[in-house]
Design a protein around this motif. Structure first.
Motif, mmCIF file in Angstrom:
data_model
loop_
_atom_site.group_PDB
_atom_site.id
_atom_site.type_symbol
_atom_site.label_atom_id
_atom_site.label_comp_id
_atom_site.label_asym_id
_atom_site.label_seq_id
_atom_site.Cartn_x
_atom_site.Cartn_y
_atom_site.Cartn_z
ATOM 1 N N GLY A 184 42.386 34.842 45.030
ATOM 2 C CA GLY A 184 40.908 35.725 44.763
ATOM 3 C C GLY A 184 40.189 35.115 43.642
ATOM 4 N N LYS A 185 39.419 36.018 43.133
ATOM 5 C CA LYS A 185 38.574 35.381 42.105
ATOM 6 C C LYS A 185 38.144 36.770 41.123
ATOM 7 C CE LYS A 185 33.725 35.416 44.217
ATOM 8 N NZ LYS A 185 32.649 34.636 44.386
ATOM 9 N N ALA A 186 37.787 36.352 40.129
ATOM 10 C CA ALA A 186 37.200 37.623 39.026
ATOM 11 C C ALA A 186 36.036 37.044 38.157
ATOM 12 C CB ALA A 186 38.516 37.938 38.287
ATOM 13 N N ASP A 187 35.170 37.692 37.794
ATOM 14 C CA ASP A 187 34.111 37.601 36.844
ATOM 15 C C ASP A 187 34.934 37.366 35.313
ATOM 16 O OD1 ASP A 187 31.582 37.129 35.831
ATOM 17 O OD2 ASP A 187 31.182 39.235 35.615
ATOM 18 N N LEU A 232 43.552 38.513 35.552
ATOM 19 C CA LEU A 232 42.685 39.586 36.337
ATOM 20 C C LEU A 232 43.015 39.401 37.507
ATOM 21 C CD1 LEU A 232 39.445 39.146 34.026
ATOM 22 C CD2 LEU A 232 41.081 41.011 33.828
ATOM 23 N N VAL A 233 42.812 38.135 38.151
ATOM 24 C CA VAL A 233 43.032 38.091 39.659
ATOM 25 C C VAL A 233 44.515 38.705 40.170
ATOM 26 C CG1 VAL A 233 43.299 36.221 41.609
ATOM 27 C CG2 VAL A 233 41.252 36.421 39.820
ATOM 28 N N ASP A 255 46.326 40.721 38.844
ATOM 29 C CA ASP A 255 46.736 42.056 38.677
ATOM 30 C C ASP A 255 46.145 42.855 39.634
ATOM 31 O OD1 ASP A 255 48.045 41.954 36.389
ATOM 32 O OD2 ASP A 255 46.206 42.352 34.955
ATOM 33 N N GLN A 256 44.988 42.130 40.433
ATOM 34 C CA GLN A 256 44.496 42.807 41.788
ATOM 35 C C GLN A 256 45.406 42.953 43.055
ATOM 36 O OE1 GLN A 256 41.159 40.562 42.836
ATOM 37 N NE2 GLN A 256 39.966 40.765 40.719
ATOM 38 N N LYS A 257 46.475 42.207 42.929
ATOM 39 C CA LYS A 257 47.578 42.110 43.725
ATOM 40 C C LYS A 257 47.022 42.002 45.206
ATOM 41 C CE LYS A 257 50.961 44.502 40.831
ATOM 42 N NZ LYS A 257 51.566 45.677 40.704
ATOM 43 N N LEU A 258 46.155 41.039 45.401
ATOM 44 C CA LEU A 258 45.663 41.254 46.832
ATOM 45 C C LEU A 258 46.529 39.992 47.565
ATOM 46 C CD1 LEU A 258 41.847 40.456 45.715
ATOM 47 C CD2 LEU A 258 42.906 42.505 46.761
ATOM 48 N N SER A 282 32.669 32.840 37.410
ATOM 49 C CA SER A 282 33.941 33.447 38.276
ATOM 50 C C SER A 282 35.179 32.394 38.130
ATOM 51 C CB SER A 282 33.568 33.600 39.632
ATOM 52 O OG SER A 282 32.428 34.619 39.581
#
Length: 430
Positions: free
Chosen positions: A311-314, A330-331, A333-336, A400
């Motif tokens: 994934g990605k994060a701003d 940050l990515v 923690d999204q646990k995608l 990002s």
């Protein structure tokens, strides 16, 4: 505060990594290729081209002229290194000769002296643009020479004979020696392709077949010291006929790396062999297990990595390397659920394609990437890079953090080094 050049900072990190390995630096060092690439980029940066020149200038062109610029006898080591480079039949382009010379200079610890001689040769130094080149910037030259001094104090033990692919790539193949007793026939069917001598197949019951050393797809680089680079049809047979009844020492270039992956610069040649000879197997049966759980694969004749896209994060308006350690959590923690993707590192850009659907997830040119690095915490297989998102104006630009996971720490480092080299060398094409 004096200005800094990012190339010098990256070179310093590479040298520190080489030192951290301990002992002599060999071709197996994972940091060697990156170090050599950075040296080459620095020697090319700001190199001016003539408007009507038919031949594109490379750093080798001024290197070969250095001995003629000084008559004081101080260039004896340099002269011998250049003479050895010129006489090497395995490199046929200016790029290959320059790379061969750099490896030789590292072995002989003379690279710092070479640059010093250039600085005292105004006629050749004028080849560089003073507004761009590190070599004509007094503030940059001092730290650069200091780094070269560090390299000259290190021990390099590079196999100079392994040079037949330097024209194409800094990546080196597995290079091994095959020694056999005198025999009437070795029992190898050869194929000449791309000015190289390939082993197409082994004759059952022959000496080569019994030794189980040579594999179809390998390249015969030398026979008893005779180079077969740039060989014409039948040349290997002539050499073998002349040596009939004598012990043979063959230098082989393996098409398989030590980790079971294909040596990338040979992919197109191997596929051409396969098209001409359907019986030729790119993956022999003994290597079938490599296909299962493979971390690399072929795509359009290129080797691409099989990794997980997490994934990605701003991360805001700053894209320096320090934000990676903030963006990666940050990515995570999204646990995608991670997506298995094909990660293709091309000459000018990177492409990420979802493996199952073949859908392109993103494509970024190297100048869009501001930094790249590995996760500094527990999981050393995670890497990330920051890419700029500028919808309309530079004032609205943000970054990002794109996070991915490689199959191993070694492959993770290899990918990071290739991306780092990518956005350093996009200004030069051969």
């Amino acid at each position: 505060m004096s200005p800094k050049d990012p190339l010098l900072g990256t070179l310093k990190v590479c040298i520190l990594n080489l030192q951290s390995e301990g002992g002599a630096v060999t071709d197996e060092s994972p940091h060697l290729s990156s170090c050599c690439q950075l040296l080459e980029i620095i020697l090319r940066k700001g190199l001016q081209q003539t408007v009507l020149g038919l031949i594109r200038k490379d750093y080798w062109h001024w290197l070969e002229q250095l001995p003629q610029q000084d008559s004081c006898g101080r260039l004896s080591q340099l002269s011998m290194a250049i003479e050895k480079t010129v006489s090497c039949k395995k490199v046929i382009t200016s790029q290959g000769r320059g790379r061969y010379f750099l490896r030789l200079a590292l072995n002989r610890r003379i690279l710092g002296n070479v640059v010093q001689h250039l600085l005292h040769t105004p006629k050749l130094l004028e080849w560089y643009d003073p507004a761009v080149s590190i070599l004509r910037n007094e503030e940059f030259m001092e730290p650069f020479l200091s780094l070269l001094l560090v390299l000259s104090e290190m021990e390099f033990s590079l196999n100079i004979q392994n040079s037949s692919f330097l024209d194409e790539s800094w990546m080196l193949p597995v290079y091994e020696t095959y020694e056999t007793v005198p025999c009437r026939e070795l029992g190898m069917v050869l194929r000449y392709l791309g000015k190289r001598v390939f082993v197409l197949e082994l004759v059952e019951g022959s000496q080569a077949h019994a030794d189980h050393f040579v594999r179809p797809g390998d390249i015969i680089d030398e026979i008893n010291g005779v180079s077969l680079r740039n060989a014409c049809n039948g040349q290997a047979g002539i050499v073998l006929q002349r040596l009939k009844g004598k012990p043979l020492t063959l230098k082989l270039i393996r098409w398989l790396n030590s980790d079971g992956t294909v040596y990338r610069p040979m992919v197109k040649l191997l596929k051409a062999l396969q098209q001409e000879n359907p019986k030729f197997q790119l993956y022999p049966k003994s290597q079938a297990s490599v296909e299962e759980g493979a971390t690399q694969c072929l795509r359009d004749g290129r080797i691409v990595y099989i990794v997980k896209y997490l994934g990605k994060a701003d991360v805001g308006v700053f894209g320096g390397k320090e934000v990676l350690q903030q963006g990666i959590p940050l990515v995570l923690d999204q646990k995608l659920p991670g997506k298995t993707v094909l990660f293709d590192l091309k000459e000018t850009h990177i492409i990420c394609i979802e493996k199952s659907s073949k859908q392109e997830l993103f494509q970024h040119h190297y100048p869009e990437i501001s930094c790249v690095g590995r996760y500094s915490r527990s999981d050393q297989t995670i890497f990330a890079f920051c890419v700029s998102d500028c919808p309309e104006t530079p004032e609205a630009c943000s970054f990002s953090c794109v996070v991915m996971r490689a199959s191993s720490a070694q492959e993770c480092e290899e990918i990071v080094n290739r991306i780092a080299a990518g956005f350093k060398h996009t200004e030069w094409f051969v």
